[in-house]
Design a protein around this motif. Structure first.
Motif, PDB file in Angstrom:
ATOM      1  N   ARG A   1      60.627   8.553  19.439  1.00 43.66           N
ATOM      2  CA  ARG A   1      60.499   9.247  20.729  1.00 43.66           C
ATOM      3  C   ARG A   1      61.559  10.332  20.875  1.00 43.66           C
ATOM      4  NH1 ARG A   1      59.897   3.876  22.608  1.00 43.66           N
ATOM      5  NH2 ARG A   1      61.998   3.950  23.518  1.00 43.66           N
ATOM      6  N   ARG A   2      62.779  10.036  20.395  1.00 44.04           N
ATOM      7  CA  ARG A   2      63.855  11.020  20.517  1.00 44.04           C
ATOM      8  C   ARG A   2      63.570  12.257  19.664  1.00 44.04           C
ATOM      9  NH1 ARG A   2      64.157   8.348  23.866  1.00 44.04           N
ATOM     10  NH2 ARG A   2      65.828   7.120  24.774  1.00 44.04           N
ATOM     11  N   ARG A   3      62.972  12.059  18.494  1.00 42.39           N
ATOM     12  CA  ARG A   3      62.637  13.210  17.652  1.00 42.39           C
ATOM     13  C   ARG A   3      61.639  14.128  18.354  1.00 42.39           C
ATOM     14  NH1 ARG A   3      64.162  13.389  12.346  1.00 42.39           N
ATOM     15  NH2 ARG A   3      65.073  11.476  11.463  1.00 42.39           N
ATOM     16  N   GLN A   4      60.673  13.555  19.042  1.00 47.07           N
ATOM     17  CA  GLN A   4      59.684  14.359  19.758  1.00 47.07           C
ATOM     18  C   GLN A   4      60.351  15.193  20.852  1.00 47.07           C
ATOM     19  OE1 GLN A   4      56.753  11.587  21.174  1.00 47.07           O
ATOM     20  NE2 GLN A   4      55.875  11.218  19.142  1.00 47.07           N
ATOM     21  N   LEU A   5      61.218  14.562  21.636  1.00 50.60           N
ATOM     22  CA  LEU A   5      61.919  15.278  22.695  1.00 50.60           C
ATOM     23  C   LEU A   5      62.854  16.331  22.110  1.00 50.60           C
ATOM     24  CD1 LEU A   5      62.771  12.226  24.991  1.00 50.60           C
ATOM     25  CD2 LEU A   5      61.019  13.964  25.384  1.00 50.60           C
ATOM     26  N   PHE A   6      63.521  15.998  21.021  1.00 49.90           N
ATOM     27  CA  PHE A   6      64.427  16.922  20.349  1.00 49.90           C
ATOM     28  C   PHE A   6      63.673  18.172  19.877  1.00 49.90           C
ATOM     29  CE2 PHE A   6      66.935  18.437  16.759  1.00 49.90           C
ATOM     30  CZ  PHE A   6      68.235  18.326  17.221  1.00 49.90           C
ATOM     31  N   THR A   7      62.530  17.967  19.233  1.00 48.88           N
ATOM     32  CA  THR A   7      61.715  19.086  18.748  1.00 48.88           C
ATOM     33  C   THR A   7      61.188  19.922  19.908  1.00 48.88           C
ATOM     34  OG1 THR A   7      61.041  17.747  16.837  1.00 48.88           O
ATOM     35  CG2 THR A   7      59.714  19.684  17.350  1.00 48.88           C
ATOM     36  N   LYS A   8      60.799  19.273  20.994  1.00 47.13           N
ATOM     37  CA  LYS A   8      60.284  19.990  22.161  1.00 47.13           C
ATOM     38  C   LYS A   8      61.357  20.887  22.779  1.00 47.13           C
ATOM     39  CE  LYS A   8      58.055  19.199  26.646  1.00 47.13           C
ATOM     40  NZ  LYS A   8      57.544  18.161  27.593  1.00 47.13           N
ATOM     41  N   ALA A   9      62.583  20.377  22.895  1.00 53.13           N
ATOM     42  CA  ALA A   9      63.676  21.178  23.464  1.00 53.13           C
ATOM     43  C   ALA A   9      63.994  22.378  22.574  1.00 53.13           C
ATOM     44  CB  ALA A   9      64.916  20.310  23.657  1.00 53.13           C
ATOM     45  N   LEU A  10      64.005  22.180  21.252  1.00 55.00           N
ATOM     46  CA  LEU A  10      64.275  23.285  20.334  1.00 55.00           C
ATOM     47  C   LEU A  10      63.184  24.346  20.409  1.00 55.00           C
ATOM     48  CD1 LEU A  10      65.643  21.628  17.068  1.00 55.00           C
ATOM     49  CD2 LEU A  10      66.853  23.226  18.569  1.00 55.00           C
ATOM     50  N   ALA A  11      61.935  23.927  20.528  1.00 55.42           N
ATOM     51  CA  ALA A  11      60.825  24.875  20.549  1.00 55.42           C
ATOM     52  C   ALA A  11      60.780  25.672  21.845  1.00 55.42           C
ATOM     53  CB  ALA A  11      59.503  24.134  20.337  1.00 55.42           C
ATOM     54  N   SER A  12      61.111  25.035  22.977  1.00 55.08           N
ATOM     55  CA  SER A  12      61.024  25.702  24.283  1.00 55.08           C
ATOM     56  C   SER A  12      62.269  26.497  24.638  1.00 55.08           C
ATOM     57  CB  SER A  12      60.765  24.665  25.373  1.00 55.08           C
ATOM     58  OG  SER A  12      61.875  23.781  25.500  1.00 55.08           O
ATOM     59  N   HIS A  13      63.410  26.171  23.977  1.00 55.68           N
ATOM     60  CA  HIS A  13      64.696  26.807  24.314  1.00 55.68           C
ATOM     61  C   HIS A  13      65.060  26.554  25.775  1.00 55.68           C
ATOM     62  CE1 HIS A  13      64.108  29.950  20.853  1.00 55.68           C
ATOM     63  NE2 HIS A  13      64.278  28.700  20.414  1.00 55.68           N
ATOM     64  N   GLN A  14      64.547  25.464  26.352  1.00 54.03           N
ATOM     65  CA  GLN A  14      64.822  25.111  27.739  1.00 54.03           C
ATOM     66  C   GLN A  14      65.429  23.715  27.796  1.00 54.03           C
ATOM     67  OE1 GLN A  14      64.474  27.141  30.362  1.00 54.03           O
ATOM     68  NE2 GLN A  14      63.733  28.761  28.990  1.00 54.03           N
ATOM     69  N   PRO A  15      66.334  23.457  28.764  1.00 50.32           N
ATOM     70  CA  PRO A  15      66.921  22.112  28.887  1.00 50.32           C
ATOM     71  C   PRO A  15      65.834  21.062  29.142  1.00 50.32           C
ATOM     72  CG  PRO A  15      68.148  23.714  30.200  1.00 50.32           C
ATOM     73  CD  PRO A  15      66.911  24.407  29.733  1.00 50.32           C
ATOM     74  N   LEU A  16      66.042  19.902  28.601  1.00 45.99           N
ATOM     75  CA  LEU A  16      65.082  18.798  28.735  1.00 45.99           C
ATOM     76  C   LEU A  16      65.847  17.558  29.186  1.00 45.99           C
ATOM     77  CD1 LEU A  16      62.173  17.805  28.342  1.00 45.99           C
ATOM     78  CD2 LEU A  16      62.775  17.235  25.989  1.00 45.99           C
ATOM     79  N   ARG A  17      65.397  16.999  30.313  1.00 41.06           N
ATOM     80  CA  ARG A  17      66.081  15.838  30.883  1.00 41.06           C
ATOM     81  C   ARG A  17      65.144  14.632  30.861  1.00 41.06           C
ATOM     82  NH1 ARG A  17      68.713  15.509  36.997  1.00 41.06           N
ATOM     83  NH2 ARG A  17      69.575  13.395  36.819  1.00 41.06           N
ATOM     84  N   PHE A  18      65.662  13.473  30.532  1.00 45.28           N
ATOM     85  CA  PHE A  18      64.854  12.262  30.495  1.00 45.28           C
ATOM     86  C   PHE A  18      65.768  11.056  30.712  1.00 45.28           C
ATOM     87  CE2 PHE A  18      66.268  13.223  26.246  1.00 45.28           C
ATOM     88  CZ  PHE A  18      66.655  12.011  25.714  1.00 45.28           C
ATOM     89  N   MET A  19      65.154   9.980  31.225  1.00 43.05           N
ATOM     90  CA  MET A  19      65.866   8.731  31.461  1.00 43.05           C
ATOM     91  C   MET A  19      65.604   7.788  30.295  1.00 43.05           C
ATOM     92  SD  MET A  19      67.314   9.385  34.348  1.00 43.05           S
ATOM     93  CE  MET A  19      67.899   7.800  34.952  1.00 43.05           C
ATOM     94  N   ASP A  20      66.557   6.901  30.086  1.00 37.59           N
ATOM     95  CA  ASP A  20      66.482   5.988  28.945  1.00 37.59           C
ATOM     96  C   ASP A  20      67.049   4.631  29.377  1.00 37.59           C
ATOM     97  OD1 ASP A  20      66.300   4.871  26.473  1.00 37.59           O
ATOM     98  OD2 ASP A  20      68.156   5.758  25.727  1.00 37.59           O
TER      99      ASP A  20
END
Length: 510
Positions: free
Chosen positions: A222-241
């Motif tokens: 799951r972290r890899r997916q969020l990591f890739t999404k943040a890199l692709a969008s160049h926008q901050p990504l916030r999530f709870m864990d």
């Protein structure tokens, strides 16, 4: 030489030219064709005297040229060269008068030439050796001074960088949040001690390794997916864990330090377990308090109705036997019971907000305001009020019933608190405010002092006595609770005349 100071003279042609002239003169001498210059016992020939005069003329012209170009001649060369020309001229004058080879005039002429050659040597020595050597020494001293200054500045800058590095490390390590810098593959480039402590490893063991290797497999995916999404969008990504009974608030910030499209991820993770638990406890406590207020208010109305009924029964059965004072006491008690019942009803309404609210849905505020104006039509006619509404009020996301109560309370207050000497004028408007809409209900009534701008939204707070204006002082508190339930804020701005109530509501989306 002075004639050539401002000109570029090619070396090879000049050398061959001088050589040619010297060769011609030597040939004339060897062949016996060179004119005689001196006659024993007689002195100089006319040819020799003319030659000496020509040389003196050339030297005079050279001196004049030297004076004209003096600005471009180094000071250490100008003086010796000018004196050398004068010495040559004096020598030529002396040569013009000698009769005997060993005479005084010939000796003076050669001495003058010796002085002139010495002065030329001094000028050449200064120009070609002394001045470059002195300039080289000065340049060396300047270079040494510059190097010393550079070394001093480098030391100061190094000390500043070390101090800044220590401060940066202190700032990064001081907060309880985990902070990391990761490359595009998830390799940890730098970290503070918080995350290694959570994972039970040392900082050195984490730096240089992939962060995903330290997480459980299902979490890592799951972290890899969020990591890739943040890199692709160049926008901050916030999530709870949530892991091991702890709750973490995480944010991934894409950064490009060098500006060369070499994106990395600055990751921050905060342990918000205590905050979440506190919010849950507060939410549960508020729900229990609202439920208690509802039940208590509902149950309190029953004895109130009984008190009111018995007071009315007492007045009907024994009204003739009661004196005026007794009837006045019964009226006071009935009025108090009625006011208490009104307070309980308002408290019930206040407790229902949010607790029995409807799910949020798109609400056309234009239709809501028109329905409110229809409900208040009698009050508007009685006060001869003029109400204007901005065309095209937007659609917001909210509870239709609560939003209707919000507009009804604000417009109703504008009608109630009108100025006795002015015709009531009420304006309802709206303007965009980022992801929200900002509404305004303005009036020309009695106004609200700036000092009471916050107090009017508190429950049961009244700025005027009950004999002046009816009410329980809960209407604006209801408005505040409705707006805050919708994630907005409400405030009042004193105007001249009257006041303007402003509040924000969320957009309904496209």
């Amino acid at each position: 030489a002075p004639l050539l100071l401002e000109r570029h003279v090619p070396r090879l042609p000049t050398f061959f030219g001088i050589g040619a002239v010297a060769g011609m003169l030597m040939a004339l001498v060897l062949t016996g064709n060179f004119p005689d210059c001196y006659v024993e016992g007689v002195g100089l020939t006319p040819f020799k005297v003319a030659a000496e005069g020509t040389v003196m003329a050339v030297l005079a012209v050279a001196l004049a040229v030297l004076w004209r170009v003096r600005a471009g001649v180094p000071p250490g060369v100008l003086g010796p060269l000018a004196l050398a020309i004068l010495a040559f001229i004096l020598g030529e004058i002396a040569f013009s008068y000698y009769v005997d080879v060993y005479g005084l005039s010939n000796l003076v002429g050669h001495l003058c030439k010796l002085v002139a050659y010495w002065l030329i040597f001094v000028a050449i020595l200064r120009t070609t050796l002394l001045e470059p050597y002195v300039s080289l020494g000065e340049a060396r001293d300047q270079l040494r001074s510059i190097n010393e200054e550079l070394e001093r500045r480098v030391e100061e800058r190094t000390a500043q960088l070390r101090s800044t590095e220590r401060l940066a490390n202190a700032l990064i390590n001081a907060p309880p949040d985990a902070a990391m810098l990761l490359d595009r593959e998830g390799t940890v480039l730098a970290t503070n001690p918080v995350l290694p402590a959570r994972l039970g490893v040392k900082v050195e063991a984490l730096v240089g390794t992939s962060i995903f290797d330290h997480l459980p497999s299902e979490v890592s995916a799951r972290r890899r997916q969020l990591f890739t999404k943040a890199l692709a969008s160049h926008q901050p990504l916030r999530f709870m864990d949530e892991r091991d009974g702890r709750v973490y608030d995480n944010t991934l910030y894409p950064v490009d330090p060098e500006g060369h499209d070499d994106w990395r991820i600055a990751a921050y993770s905060r342990d918000v377990t205590d905050q979440v638990r506190t919010e849950e406890e507060l939410r549960r406590s508020n729900q229990e308090l609202e439920h208690f207020a509802y039940v208590a208010s509902h149950d309190m109305r029953e004895p109130l109705r009984m008190i009111t009924s018995y007071l009315h029964l007492l007045e009907r059965r024994h009204g003739d036997a009661l004196d005026s004072e007794a009837r006045e006491f019964i009226a006071f008690a009935s009025d108090g019971a009625k006011r208490l019942d009104d307070l309980i009803l308002d408290l019930l309404d206040y407790s229902r907000i949010g607790r029995k609210g409807q799910p949020f849905a798109p609400v056309p505020t234009g239709e809501t305001v028109r329905a409110v104006l229809a409900d208040l039509a009698m009050a508007i006619d009685d006060g001869n009020a003029r109400v204007t509404v901005t065309e095209g009020l937007p659609v917001v996301l909210g509870d239709a019933v609560e939003l209707r109560r919000l507009f009804q309370n604000l417009i109703g207050n504008a009608l109630k608190y009108r100025h006795p000497d002015r015709t009531p004028v009420i304006e309802v408007g709206c303007r965009p405010d980022g992801e929200r809409w900002e509404f305004a209900v303005a009036d020309n009534g009695i106004g609200i002092p700036a000092a009471d701008a916050d107090r009017v939204f508190q429950i049961f707070q009244r700025l005027h006595g009950r004999t002046q204006y009816e009410g329980t002082g809960i209407g604006l508190a209801v408005c505040k609770k409705v707006v805050e339930r919708h994630g907005g804020r409400i405030w009042v701005e004193p105007t001249e005349p009257g006041s303007t109530f402003r509040f924000t509501l969320p957009r309904a989306g496209d």
